[in-house]
Scaffold this motif. Sequence first.
Motif, PDB file in Angstrom:
ATOM      1  N   TYR A 544       0.773  -1.184   0.112  1.00 24.34           N
ATOM      2  CA  TYR A 544       0.013   0.004  -0.065  1.00 24.34           C
ATOM      3  C   TYR A 544       0.811   1.279  -0.037  1.00 24.34           C
ATOM      4  O   TYR A 544       0.508   2.076  -0.710  1.00 24.34           O
ATOM      5  N   ARG A 548       1.184   4.277  -2.867  1.00 27.27           N
ATOM      6  CA  ARG A 548       0.957   5.508  -2.581  1.00 27.27           C
ATOM      7  C   ARG A 548       2.041   6.418  -3.049  1.00 27.27           C
ATOM      8  O   ARG A 548       1.935   7.577  -3.635  1.00 27.27           O
ATOM      9  N   HIS A 559      -6.079   6.495  -8.904  1.00 28.59           N
ATOM     10  CA  HIS A 559      -7.497   6.781  -9.038  1.00 28.59           C
ATOM     11  C   HIS A 559      -8.333   5.859  -8.222  1.00 28.59           C
ATOM     12  O   HIS A 559      -9.533   5.679  -8.663  1.00 28.59           O
ATOM     13  N   ASP A 560      -7.784   4.993  -7.102  1.00 28.82           N
ATOM     14  CA  ASP A 560      -8.598   4.451  -5.928  1.00 28.82           C
ATOM     15  C   ASP A 560      -9.464   3.156  -6.945  1.00 28.82           C
ATOM     16  O   ASP A 560      -9.989   2.728  -6.666  1.00 28.82           O
ATOM     17  N   GLU A 561      -8.584   2.658  -7.981  1.00 30.31           N
ATOM     18  CA  GLU A 561      -9.085   1.486  -8.827  1.00 30.31           C
ATOM     19  C   GLU A 561      -8.142   0.289  -8.432  1.00 30.31           C
ATOM     20  O   GLU A 561      -6.877   0.730  -8.322  1.00 30.31           O
TER      21      GLU A 561
END
Length: 701
Positions: A544, A548, A559-561
């Motif tokens: 993660y 980021r 894009h949070d996909e």
Amino acid sequence: MRNEVYALLSSLAEQGSIRQLDYQFARFIGQQAPDSSPLLIILVAALSAEVGRGHICLSLWDEHGQLTDIASKLGVFGEQTQAIQSAWLQGDWSTILADSSLVCDSGQESVPLIFDGQRLYLHRYWFYEVTLSARLHTLATPIAFSNKEQSALSERLNLLFARDYPRLFSALSQVNSQIERQKLVMDYLDVESPDSVEWERVEQCLIMAKQADDLVDLEHWVPQSACLNWQKVAAATALTRSFTVVSGGPGTGKTTTVTKLLAALLGQSVDKALTIKLVAPTGKAAARLTESIAKAVQRLPVEPELKALIPTQASTIHRLLGALPNSAEFRHHKKNPLHLDLLIVDEASMVDLPLMVKLVEALPTHARLVLLGDKDQLASVEGGAVLGDICHFLAQGYSHEQGQRLASLTGFKALASTLPGERSPIADCLCMLQKSYRFNASSGIGQLAKAVNSGQGRHIDEVWRRDFADISHYDLTRESYQQMLKLLVNEYRGYLSLVEQTFYDDTQAIAMSNKARAVLEAFNGVRLLCAVREGDFGVTGLNYRIERALAARQLISVHDEMWYHGRPVMVTSNDHSLGLYNGDIGMCLRDEEDDNHRLKVYFELPDGQVKAVLPSRVPPHETAYAMTIHKSQGSEFAHTLMILPPDYSPILTRELIYTGITRAKSYLTLLCDDAVLKRGIKVRTQRASGLVEKLDSSLSS
């Protein structure tokens, strides 16, 4: 008391000390034998829990003859421990097990449990051990050949393992003193008995040499009888037995050795075509074996026609056996054996007991089997430690007969000097490669791996003090953690630049294959390895954070996909229908052939082909910027980063740390607390098993 036992096991399952499967299996056994002692139910739950941890059986007594700590096997602590241990110590276990209708001492009866007087097994695991030991016993018998054949094999081995005088000559040009020259001769010519070398003649030859060919006179002054090349010994061992294990650390030349062995066998069998198969447990390991064998073949000092006969394409074990969708069985088995004469299995430490049994059962009766692997690496994720159990017999050394035979084949006199005493024939099938050709005295990676295997913290300190150029060691702090993330962003920038390039070719299909292959190769140049899965120091948390950090520098567009261009993934479950297996690495890329530039995930298969899969069809998977050390087995990265958690955990063992370090090919960056590292290397992984004893007893009977 039975209900109290069920309640206890139920609470342990709810706490996560044991699995629900362990609890339910114990209940099932209790229902099948209502007259059996409640203590048997506890024993069965402990056995099931141990199998879930990779053990093959449950030993009732330890090596000192004391009853095992059953409470610890169940994950019980505190007040409950005393009650369980009290009942456990008072039990007459021989009588309890003998009286149960669900337990027997052999496989003659269809019962779920086997007790051999020392260990309790699930029936199928006992069967696996018995089957494997019997098959290895058969394969371990010597191969007979005539004096003429032995002479021909000896000549071929001498050709294949000829001394590399050009390398020695090049090294000699870098030194000036007689002592340094002698050290180089000892190293490059594998001198085992320096007293048998005519050093005055050697020195004269070295001084007079103007070119590499001038060193050939060393054949007289440094005779083969004074030397000992373990690669040559390994090849000779495989020529004398139908079953061989070649173990060795990174850089010891396992694939080089087996390639020369293949050349010797094929050269011997010119009148008969041999069917040879190369396999590895994972797709990545198979791809590495393919690449290594292909390179080794090109370096062989044999005729092109013989090189052409040596196979270079490896596959996975599952693919070779013919995995059947939605089934634990395979297309090839005892009644439908494989069509081959010789099977080479690389990364054998990763092969669990059930899979190894299915592999040897599928071999035709005449076939030979060669296992390659590092006995010091982690054992298989699933049950057993097959390679480690087999290599237990390395300590025995060769028998007198085998030592004499190997000495005749290789010319190495030291092999004939074996000590008397009984040995298992398995010992005559083993060879440990002891010289690293990748990591020498100036290599920090090799020295650190050696220090870890010693289990001594002071040896670790010695490595740090020597300030090697190929390892970096940082204490685990907030600053070093952030610095590691910055380093990874910079390292992963290389593959992401390829992700944004367009690859042109005659057809877009070829272009995408080339692009995917190039991106995957660049991505595999670096990897972060973790000891644990969860938390800030585990795979989940670090994947993660890396994701980021890359997005913050606009190197990827998330894009949070879940799926995005450039996302690396690792398959975590086998999918036989797709031909994708646990550990396979894929890369998500926009398909430049598709008008809509849809995302597809590209995998490079062991045969070099690239397979494209829609994201929705990818088997269970996870992002792969960071991966566990367990999952890294069979892989190799030019730059390996490894992070250990700040607090000691039982998962940190010598084998785990050694495996992580030896994934590094050129450079290692290690982040850890020194005390945690030193405590971890003192703990060895022990898998409960009866295979060593069965190999000994079956071979002596």
